[in-house]
Design an enzyme around this catalytic site. Structure first.
Site, short mmCIF file in Angstrom:
data_model
loop_
_atom_site.label_atom_id
_atom_site.label_comp_id
_atom_site.label_asym_id
_atom_site.label_seq_id
_atom_site.Cartn_x
_atom_site.Cartn_y
_atom_site.Cartn_z
N GLY A 165 -58.69 11.81 26.21
CA GLY A 165 -57.59 10.95 26.86
C GLY A 165 -56.47 11.95 26.98
O GLY A 165 -55.36 11.64 27.56
N HIS A 208 -67.36 3.51 33.72
CA HIS A 208 -67.61 4.80 33.27
C HIS A 208 -69.06 4.67 32.94
O HIS A 208 -69.46 3.70 32.29
CB HIS A 208 -66.66 5.12 31.95
CG HIS A 208 -67.11 6.09 31.34
ND1 HIS A 208 -66.30 7.30 31.13
CD2 HIS A 208 -68.24 6.57 30.51
CE1 HIS A 208 -66.90 7.94 30.29
NE2 HIS A 208 -68.16 7.78 30.08
N ARG A 292 -72.15 17.44 22.50
CA ARG A 292 -72.35 16.92 21.29
C ARG A 292 -73.12 15.65 21.05
O ARG A 292 -73.21 14.83 22.26
CB ARG A 292 -71.13 16.68 20.51
CG ARG A 292 -70.21 16.07 21.23
CD ARG A 292 -68.92 15.60 20.39
NE ARG A 292 -67.94 15.38 21.54
CZ ARG A 292 -67.64 14.01 22.22
NH1 ARG A 292 -68.51 12.93 21.64
NH2 ARG A 292 -66.63 13.69 22.90
P1 ADP Z 1 -61.59 12.95 27.99
O1 ADP Z 1 -62.56 14.12 27.84
O2 ADP Z 1 -60.05 13.18 27.81
O3 ADP Z 1 -61.92 11.60 27.49
P2 ADP Z 1 -62.59 12.24 30.78
O4 ADP Z 1 -62.78 13.02 31.76
O5 ADP Z 1 -63.76 12.13 29.91
O6 ADP Z 1 -61.47 12.61 29.70
O7 ADP Z 1 -62.04 10.40 31.17
C1 ADP Z 1 -61.77 9.75 30.27
C2 ADP Z 1 -61.46 8.56 30.99
O8 ADP Z 1 -60.32 8.49 32.01
C3 ADP Z 1 -62.81 8.02 31.77
O9 ADP Z 1 -63.69 7.25 31.40
C4 ADP Z 1 -61.95 7.08 33.01
O10 ADP Z 1 -61.47 5.65 32.34
C5 ADP Z 1 -60.54 7.86 33.18
N1 ADP Z 1 -60.69 8.75 34.12
C6 ADP Z 1 -60.92 9.99 34.27
N2 ADP Z 1 -61.11 10.72 35.59
C7 ADP Z 1 -60.72 9.66 36.37
C8 ADP Z 1 -60.46 9.50 37.71
N3 ADP Z 1 -60.56 10.68 38.61
N4 ADP Z 1 -60.37 8.42 38.42
C9 ADP Z 1 -59.96 7.05 37.42
N5 ADP Z 1 -60.17 7.52 36.16
C10 ADP Z 1 -60.46 8.38 35.64
#
Ligand code: ADP
Length: 448
Positions: A165, A208, A292
């Site tokens: 995040g 998600h 992973r």
């Molecule tokens: P990280 O790799 O930092 O964990 P992610 O891309 O996996 O980042 O996203 C983590 C979370 O952020 C997602 O599960 C969702 O809750 C939120 N998120 C990411 N992209 C979006 C988006 N385009 N719109 C709304 N929420 C998002």
């Protein structure tokens, strides 16, 4: 099969890998920092090696120290767990040059999917929709404004190298976009030594949903169904379940196939996760690949009956997948709760320290993955997770009842944990009805 393997991690995942190795008849070498002499899995290891000081930069992230330990202990393979060096392509290359098998994908795959901008390109090539946004990295304020105006506010600025995040900023207008653009770049530069950012449309209260995949070294790739990880705090997962309570069988088949297509396009090998967001109209959009094993893998293990860590090790040893897509069946419903040493009543402040009392839950349908024990001192230097409580029952309703019962049985004294939060979540009608989205926890606490 390998004779001896080094576990380049700590805490619950080190113990989890140790358990898999022992069942496979593989000798294990455990490494630990000076702050981690009391880790539970050290007791079961065939050999233990101290690799450096408490700070992970000097120990769990210290490539020369890990390689020296692996060579002295004469291992054939290294399992990296999650976090630390698990998605570090350079480390994998060093392992290869020392003739040690890294239990994970090849370095080129890790590097390709670890760059989220490249991963989105791979998705598009595979015909998998990603969240609408910039076409590649965004390098200037001007470009950021053009992209945001074209896709429409609100938007999310994200770090290409992102994880956990970090380097993520929401923007609702031009001013917050410019500020967020620079803030995300700076945060990404500090966290990942790579300030590259890109922009996505901010989806409105999505869920998600992610797909577990497994690929062998012979080009076979299967998926093991999905996990719903919508219960998050500040984009960090707290509760995960499988299957996703709202997917139709058609959507489930589609998202699984999309993940496998993408994995083939990336030349994927080993265990991995393809993450998607599901919007309120039932469309899913790819966001990233995690190359992973993930924290939440046990819910998939419970529902499918496969041991993912053992599968990863077999794949790394060159074995072919012993099953096909048709053999994967989701049975029942599993839910995982991350018991973190954090105080949910005080902004999730970390709460390390001595565990004075610990009575873990047990009984039918309960799995407790934890390195914690009564008298164990949670060190302040690392991730705050002390246990994963996983329940598995024939139906979601029954799983919820088992979860309530198990959380009631759990006693942890001496440190504060996320347990009381989960007791409250389990009473909330939205969660009971399977109607949460990624903003649920933040709203739920916002109401208080
Ligand atoms: P990280 O790799 O930092 O964990 P992610 O891309 O996996 O980042 O996203 C983590 C979370 O952020 C997602 O599960 C969702 O809750 C939120 N998120 C990411 N992209 C979006 C988006 N385009 N719109 C709304 N929420 C998002």
């Amino acid at each position: 099969m390998f004779r001896r393997l080094l576990i380049a991690n700590r805490g619950e995942i080190a113990l989890r890998i140790m358990r898999a190795c022992r069942e496979l008849g593989i000798e294990t070498v455990a490494v630990y920092s000076e702050a981690d002499r009391d880790l539970l899995h050290l007791r079961y290891a065939d050999e233990t090696v101290c690799i450096g000081p408490a700070a992970s930069s000097g120990s769990y992230l210290n490539v020369p120290a890990l390689i020296a330990a692996a060579e002295i202990a004469d291992v054939e393979a290294i399992h990296p767990g999650y976090g630390f060096l698990s998605e570090n392509a350079h480390f994998v290359e060093v392992c290869q040059s020392c003739n040690i098998k890294f239990v994970g994908p090849p370095p080129a795959v890790i590097a390709a999917v670890g760059d989220k901008v490249r991963a989105k390109e791979i998705a598009r090539q595979a015909g998998v929709a990603d969240v609408p946004g910039s076409d590649g990295p965004v390098r200037s304020e001007q470009e950021a404004l053009q992209v945001a105006r074209a896709i429409g506010f609100p938007v999310l600025i994200k770090a290409a190298a992102g994880g956990g995040g970090r380097g993520m900023r929401v923007a609702h207008n031009d001013v917050s976009l410019i500020n967020g653009f620079h803030a995300a770049q700076a945060e990404a530069e500090t966290a990942f030594k790579d300030g590259t950012v890109y922009i996505e449309k901010l989806l409105d209260r999505p869920r998600h949903v992610e797909v577990q995949i497994l690929g062998d070294q012979h080009g076979n790739i299967v998926h093991l169904g999905e996990r719903d990880c919508s219960l998050q705090r500040r984009h960090q997962k707290l509760v995960e379940e499988s299957p996703c309570p709202i997917l139709t069988p058609e959507q489930r088949a589609q998202i699984g196939e999309a993940a496998v297509r993408l994995a083939h396009a990336a030349g994927y090998e080993s265990a991995g996760t393809v993450e998607f967001l599901l919007d309120r109209d039932g469309n899913f959009y790819f966001i990233e690949v995690n190359s992973r094993i993930q924290v939440e893998h046990p819910v998939t293990e419970e529902v499918t009956g496969f041991d993912l860590i053992q599968e990863m090790i077999r794949i790394a040893a060159g074995e072919r997948l012993s099953f096909t897509q048709q053999d994967v069946v989701q049975r029942g419903h599993a839910i995982e709760f991350r018991i973190n040493a954090e105080d949910p009543d005080h902004a999730f402040k970390p709460s390390p320290g001595l565990i004075e009392t610990l009575i873990p839950p047990a009984g039918p349908g309960v799995r407790w993955d934890s390195h914690a024990y009564q008298g164990y001192r949670v060190p302040p230097h690392y991730d705050s997770m002390v246990a994963k409580l996983v329940v598995h029952r024939p139906t979601r309703r029954q799983a919820l009842a088992t979860a309530r019962r198990a959380l009631d049985e759990l006693v942890i004294e001496g440190i504060r944990t996320t347990t009381p939060l989960f007791r409250r979540v389990l009473e909330h009608s939205d969660f009971i009805n399977g109607e949460v989205d990624t903003g649920f926890v933040d709203r739920f606490f916002g109401q208080k």
